[in-house]
Scaffold this motif. Structure first.
Motif, short mmCIF file in Angstrom:
data_model
loop_
_atom_site.label_atom_id
_atom_site.label_comp_id
_atom_site.label_asym_id
_atom_site.label_seq_id
_atom_site.Cartn_x
_atom_site.Cartn_y
_atom_site.Cartn_z
N PHE A 103 0.82 -1.21 0.00
CA PHE A 103 0.00 0.00 0.00
C PHE A 103 0.86 1.26 0.00
N ARG A 107 0.72 4.08 -2.94
CA ARG A 107 0.49 5.52 -2.74
C ARG A 107 1.59 6.32 -3.42
N GLU A 144 -5.48 -1.04 6.01
CA GLU A 144 -4.93 -0.31 4.86
C GLU A 144 -6.04 0.25 3.99
N MET A 145 -7.08 -0.56 3.78
CA MET A 145 -8.18 -0.08 2.93
C MET A 145 -8.93 1.07 3.59
N ILE A 148 -7.16 4.33 2.99
CA ILE A 148 -7.04 4.93 1.66
C ILE A 148 -7.80 6.24 1.66
N VAL A 154 -5.45 5.47 -5.23
CA VAL A 154 -5.21 4.03 -5.04
C VAL A 154 -6.56 3.31 -5.01
N VAL A 156 -8.25 -0.73 -4.99
CA VAL A 156 -7.97 -2.16 -4.84
C VAL A 156 -9.03 -2.95 -5.59
#
Ligand code: ATP
Length: 267
Positions: A103, A107, A144-145, A148, A154, A156
Motif C-alpha cells: 500500500f 500511494r 490499509e483499505m 485509503i 489508489v 484495490v
C-alpha cells in the motif's frame, strides 16, 4: 536491510479491445475505477465518493485478471498484482509487513491499481478455523483499505471464484463495496473472444468462427484461448509432417504457406 523482496510495480498493456464480451462489466469498471483515477476533482465537485475496493467474482478463466490490467492500462495507472495463496505461503511471518509495503508503494506510485487475485485464500470467514494468521492478515488489509484517502489515487481490485466464503467484513461499505459478476461467456461473447485470439493467426477460408462460437458452449475465455493455441500447433505439426524436410525452414514459402489454421485443426 529488509528481507522483503521488492514490491513489483507493473505497467500493464491490456486494452479494452483485448477483452471479448463483458461490455457491461467494462462500463462498470470505467465508472468505478477509471473515472475516479482520471478525474478525481470531478468526483470531489459532485460530492461523491468513489469505491476504494471492487470485487470481481465469477467462474475461473473468465477474464478477471485481464479486466484489472485493462482498467489500469486505460486509466494510465500503475499496477501491483498479488495472489492470495502466495501471501500465505511465500511471505510467512512477514505477510502483514508485506501488505503495508504494497500500500505504501501504491500511494507512492499513484495512480495505482492493487490487484489481489484469489482473495478467498487469505480471506476465509474469520474464526472459521480459528486461524490467527489469516485473522491478522485480513485486519491488516482492512486497516490499509480504511486508510485509503479520498482521491489518493489508489484502488484495490480483488478477484475470487468463491465469493460465498469471503469474510463479510471485507464487503462492508468503504471496503470491497462494489461487487461485479464476471460471467461465463455466452455465444456472442465467445465469438468476440475467438476474434481477439485469432487476430494475429492466419486462418484458412474454411474456418467459421461463428459456428465455432456456437459449438463451444461452456468454454471460458481461457478455454477458448487454449483452443486457438492448440489449433495453431496442429497446423504447425501438419506443415512439418507433410513437407519434405528440406522445405521446413523459416524462409521457405511452402512452409509459410502451410502455416494456416484450418477448420479441421479445431476439431
Ligand atoms: P482465474 O479465476 O482462473 O484466475 P481469471 O478470471 O482471472 O481466471 P484471466 O486470468 O483473466 O481469468 O484469463 C486467463 C486467460 O484467458 C487470459 O490471459 C486470456 O488470454 C483469456 N481470456 C479470458 N477471458 C477472456 C476474455 N473475455 N477475452 C479475451 N481473452 C480472455
Amino acid at each position: 536491510p529488509s528481507a522483503l523482496r521488492e514490491v513489483l510495480i507493473e505497467m500493464p498493456n491490456v486494452r479494452w479491445e483485448d477483452i471479448g464480451g463483458l461490455d457491461e462489466v467494462k462500463q462498470e469498471l470505467k465508472e468505478a475505477v477509471e473515472w475516479p483515477l482520471k478525474y478525481p476533482k470531478a468526483f470531489q465537485r459532485l460530492g461523491i465518493e468513489p469505491p476504494r475496493g471492487v470485487l470481481l467474482y465469477g467462474p475461473p478463466g473468465t477474464g478477471k485478471t485481464l479486466l484489472a490490467k485493462a482498467v489500469a492500462t486505460e486509466s494510465e495507472a500503475n499496477f501491483i498484482g498479488i495472489r492470495g495463496p502466495e501471501v500465505l505461503s511465500k511471505w510467512v511471518g512477514e505477510s502483514e509487513k508485506r501488505i503495508r509495503e504494497i500500500f505504501r508503494k501504491a500511494r507512492q506510485a499513484a495512480p495505482t491499481v492493487i490487484f489481489i487475485d484469489e482473495i478467498d485464500a487469505i480471506a476465509p470467514a474469520r474464526g472459521m478455523e480459528g486461524d490467527r494468521v489469516t485473522d491478522r492478515l485480513i485486519n491488516q488489509l482492512l486497516t490499509e483499505m480504511d486508510g485509503i484517502e479520498r482521491n489518493s489515487g489508489v484502488v484495490v481490485i480483488a478477484a475470487t471464484n468463491r465469493p460465498d466464503i469471503l469474510d463479510p467484513a471485507l464487503l462492508r461499505p468503504g471496503r470491497f463495496d462494489r461487487l461485479i459478476l464476471v460471467p461465463a461467456p455466452d455465444e456472442k461473447a465467445r465469438l468476440e473472444i475467438l476474434r481477439v485470439h485469432t487476430r494475429r493467426v492466419p486462418l484458412a477460408k474454411d474456418v467459421n468462427l461463428r459456428e465455432l462460437a456456437k459449438k463451444t458452449e461452456g468454454y471460458s475465455g481461457a478455454d477458448l484461448e487454449a483452443l486457438v493455441r492448440e489449433a495453431a500447433l496442429l497446423a504447425m505439426r501438419r506443415a512439418i509432417a507433410e513437407l519434405p524436410e528440406e522445405l521446413v525452414e523459416e524462409e521457405s514459402e511452402e512452409f509459410l504457406e502451410r502455416l494456416k489454421v484450418s477448420r479441421r485443426d479445431f476439431e
